[in-house]
Design a protein around this motif. Structure first.
Motif, PDB file in Angstrom:
ATOM      1  N   SER A  88      59.093 103.858  41.705  1.00 48.02           N
ATOM      2  CA  SER A  88      60.415 103.230  41.819  1.00 48.02           C
ATOM      3  C   SER A  88      61.123 103.430  40.489  1.00 48.02           C
ATOM      4  N   PRO A 204      60.146  97.592  49.397  1.00 47.00           N
ATOM      5  CA  PRO A 204      58.735  97.177  49.442  1.00 47.00           C
ATOM      6  C   PRO A 204      57.897  97.981  50.432  1.00 47.00           C
ATOM      7  N   LEU A 207      57.289 101.354  49.004  1.00 42.10           N
ATOM      8  CA  LEU A 207      56.350 101.243  47.886  1.00 42.10           C
ATOM      9  C   LEU A 207      54.915 101.234  48.394  1.00 42.10           C
ATOM     10  N   GLU A 243      61.511  94.211  38.615  1.00 38.49           N
ATOM     11  CA  GLU A 243      61.099  93.490  39.818  1.00 38.49           C
ATOM     12  C   GLU A 243      60.001  94.231  40.586  1.00 38.49           C
ATOM     13  N   ASN A 244      59.742  95.492  40.223  1.00 35.52           N
ATOM     14  CA  ASN A 244      58.733  96.295  40.919  1.00 35.52           C
ATOM     15  C   ASN A 244      57.476  96.554  40.105  1.00 35.52           C
ATOM     16  N   GLN A 247      53.983  94.767  40.732  1.00 36.52           N
ATOM     17  CA  GLN A 247      53.439  95.103  42.048  1.00 36.52           C
ATOM     18  C   GLN A 247      52.885  96.527  42.050  1.00 36.52           C
ATOM     19  N   ILE A 248      53.629  97.452  41.445  1.00 39.03           N
ATOM     20  CA  ILE A 248      53.182  98.844  41.403  1.00 39.03           C
ATOM     21  C   ILE A 248      51.896  98.960  40.590  1.00 39.03           C
TER      22      ILE A 248
END
Length: 276
Positions: A88, A204, A207, A243-244, A247-248
């Motif tokens: 991302s 999401p 991703l 914001e990513n 999580q990544i």
């Protein structure tokens, strides 16, 4: 895409590859101009094509075959470097000083004209012109950063000077001087050559597909496991959206553990955060 190039390994790095990206960075030189060279092979492949076109499928058989050229033996050591902004990414400069639409105003000032051919003389001329352009612009913005105006600037009052002066007037009418970082503005301008920085903040669902599908398949395609894996979060400079990024990172580490087994993870950025 695969190409071989010679790379200068001391002082400022230069290379013989005439790809526009390197020319626009002012890095091109002929082999005769280089010393202490090393030959580097750059092999570019695209994966995760479904992001652009849902009908596209990655050919990991071809990926594996290509990698075997460089990893022919099971004990061949290599480093796998993963940048999380592959999954991302955003262009952090697009909204810079948006009240005056600065990013678009920088485009004509920093525009790069590609050479007409890959003939060494044409590429050298384009590189020299680009270096002259970027040097003048850096001098102007360095002066603004130090003096907070162009008053007293002793360089040439060229068309670029006039364009930067116009940006100065517009910016200082919309922002306080304390809000303006002239060096960052120059950095933003340097990204405006003849292509834009990539900008795709991944949803999401996509991703999950990139991590649990594309990245997992890529790891499986590796002929041998990597000796070391390095990971760049690319979040401090906002290339990987804040914001990513967590999580990544969690997903990528999970995939690496499944592929490699138990791994020793060193979170170097946490040490840096403690220092600051």
């Amino acid at each position: 895409m695969e190409s071989s190039t010679r790379w200068l390994t001391h002082q400022a790095s230069r290379l013989t590859c005439p790809e526009p990206y390197f020319v626009s960075e002012g890095l091109y030189s002929t082999l005769e101009e280089l010393e202490n060279t090393r030959e580097v092979t750059l092999h570019v492949m695209t994966i995760g094509g479904f992001i652009e076109d849902p009908a596209k499928k990655d050919d990991f058989t071809a990926v594996s075959s290509a990698l075997r050229q460089y990893l022919p033996e099971r004990d061949t050591p290599f480093i796998l470097d993963v940048d999380l902004d592959f999954f991302s990414t955003k262009n952090p400069f697009k909204t810079l000083y948006s009240r005056i639409n600065l990013y678009d105003k920088l485009s004509p000032i920093y525009a790069f004209n590609r050479p007409d051919s890959t003939d060494p003389e044409s590429v050298k001329e384009a590189t020299a012109a680009r270096n002259e352009q970027l040097t003048e612009l850096q001098n102007l913005f360095d002066y603004l950063e130090e003096h907070r105006s162009l008053q007293g600037y002793e360089g040439e009052k060229s068309a670029r000077y006039e364009a930067v002066e116009l940006i100065y007037r517009e910016l200082t009418s919309a922002y306080k001087q304390s809000e303006i970082d002239w060096k960052i503005i120059h950095d933003a301008g340097c990204t405006r050559d003849d292509t834009d920085l990539p900008h795709h903040v991944t949803t999401p669902n996509d991703l999950d597909r990139l991590i649990n599908g594309t990245f997992r398949s890529f790891l499986t395609a590796l002929p041998v496991p990597p000796t070391i894996v390095t990971i760049a979060r690319s979040s401090d400079d906002d290339y990987c959206p804040s914001e990513n990024v967590d999580q990544i990172q969690i997903g990528v580490l999970d995939e690496l553990r499944q592929y490699l087994g138990e791994v020793d993870v060193q979170l170097a950025y946490e040490d840096e955060e403690e220092v600051h």
